[in-house]
Design a protein around this motif. Structure first.
Motif: not given
Length: 339
Positions: A67, A72-73, A76, A79, A84, A89, A91, A96, A98, A116, A118
């Motif tokens: 992260q 990374l947020h 995120l 999630d 999930q 999504e 950013f 992102f 998943t 998931s 990224v």
């Protein structure tokens, strides 16, 4: 965007965590596996596509270091670590995505995990809940430079991984179709509560698949519409192909859902029919014994003057009458086709 470089402290993750980096371009391919997140992240090269795969999400230290390295947020990461529904999504610096990865269906239970992704400019991170996946053959294709992946960007890599996952949905649905046929044969031959429970479990798995597929369709729809700046326009047609596969899967899922509902009705009707047959047999037996009980009851009375009691052949005569009554009633029932 090239992932920002951060200084990381040396820490060894738990043995259950597996880290892997595949770094490639048209000319070069390197694969690194290890237990140190720092060693893996230090080998990321800005002029290559970097696929970082993490198997197992129990080591919080690894997650935090990844992260920090990729900025990374926190939402995120939340999630990634929680259950999930499939979604896409975007950013500022990455996309992102998943979804659920299905492996097989054993009995009437589906083996699955959440995966998931990224997606950045030149990197793709995949977070898996447990060891093992569907991508071993694809990793070998990357190594051997087969197909287009070595000539494309990271968004094409994401498409190929999603496509592999979606293709395996067909295998799971095919297995469900086979199970429906097996259960249908069992229902016609010998309906039972065990069969009913199998239908119920299968119905629950179809509900789960519906929850996995319909949000996935919406997530892919966002990308297909060109709403993401991390997917090149030239690759949108590939995502559109996966989107069409998901649409087809949802249609098949609706068909199987209707079949299972029909199977439930057939099972209930078969159980009722079976019960009616049992009740019919019991009713016939009871009906036959009604006159016999009457005859036995009459001659079981303790009256002093009963002529038949003094008759030499009275005992055998009563048995003969009862036999004729039984034979006559059975003949009548068969004539009426009651059994």
């Amino acid at each position: 965007m090239t992932p920002p470089q951060k200084t990381l402290e040396q820490t060894s993750p738990a043995a259950c965590e597996i880290l892997e980096l595949i770094s490639y371009n048209r000319e070069h391919h390197d694969k690194y596996t290890g237990t140190s997140v720092e060693d893996i992240l230090s080998k990321i090269q800005g002029d290559r596509i970097n696929w970082i795969n993490i198997d197992g999400l129990n080591n919080q230290d690894i997650i935090e270091k990844v992260q920090t390295f990729f900025c990374l947020h926190s939402l995120l990461i939340e999630d990634v670590l929680s259950d999930q529904r499939p979604k896409a999504e975007e950013f500022d610096d990455y996309l992102f995505f998943t979804l659920k990865m299905l492996y097989r269906i054993d009995g009437t239970g589906i083996d699955y995990e959440q995966i998931s992704f990224v997606l950045g400019k030149n990197y793709l991170i995949s977070f898996q809940e447990k060891e093992g996946d569907l991508f071993d053959g694809f990793r070998e294709r990357i190594r051997l430079d087969q197909g287009r992946v070595r000539k494309k960007q990271a968004d094409y890599l994401l498409y190929r991984l999603i496509d592999i996952i979606v293709e395996n949905y067909y295998n799971v649905l095919d297995r469900i179709g086979d199970l429906i046929e097996e259960i249908e044969d069992t229902v016609y031959q010998n309906p039972s509560m065990r069969t009913f429970n199998r239908i119920q479990r299968l119905k629950k798995e179809l509900i789960y698949l519906r929850k996995a597929l319909f949000p996935l369709r919406d997530a892919l729809s966002k990308i297909v519409k060109g709403e993401s700046e991390f997917v090149h326009e030239e690759n949108l047609r590939f995502y559109s192909d996966v989107y069409e596969h998901v649409i087809h899967l949802t249609d098949s899922l609706d068909t199987y859902k209707d079949l299972v509902s029909s199977l439930m009705d057939i099972h209930i009707n078969a159980m009722n029919t079976k019960m009616n047959e049992v009740m019919k047999v019991l009713t016939v037996i009871s009906t036959i014994f009604i006159p016999l009980t009457f005859i036995v009851g009459v001659y079981g009375m303790n009256f002093k003057f009963m002529p038949e009691l003094d008759w030499k052949y009275g005992y055998f005569g009563v048995w003969g009458i009862m036999f004729l009554v039984v034979a006559g009633m059975i003949s009548f029932f068969r004539y009426k086709k009651w059994f």
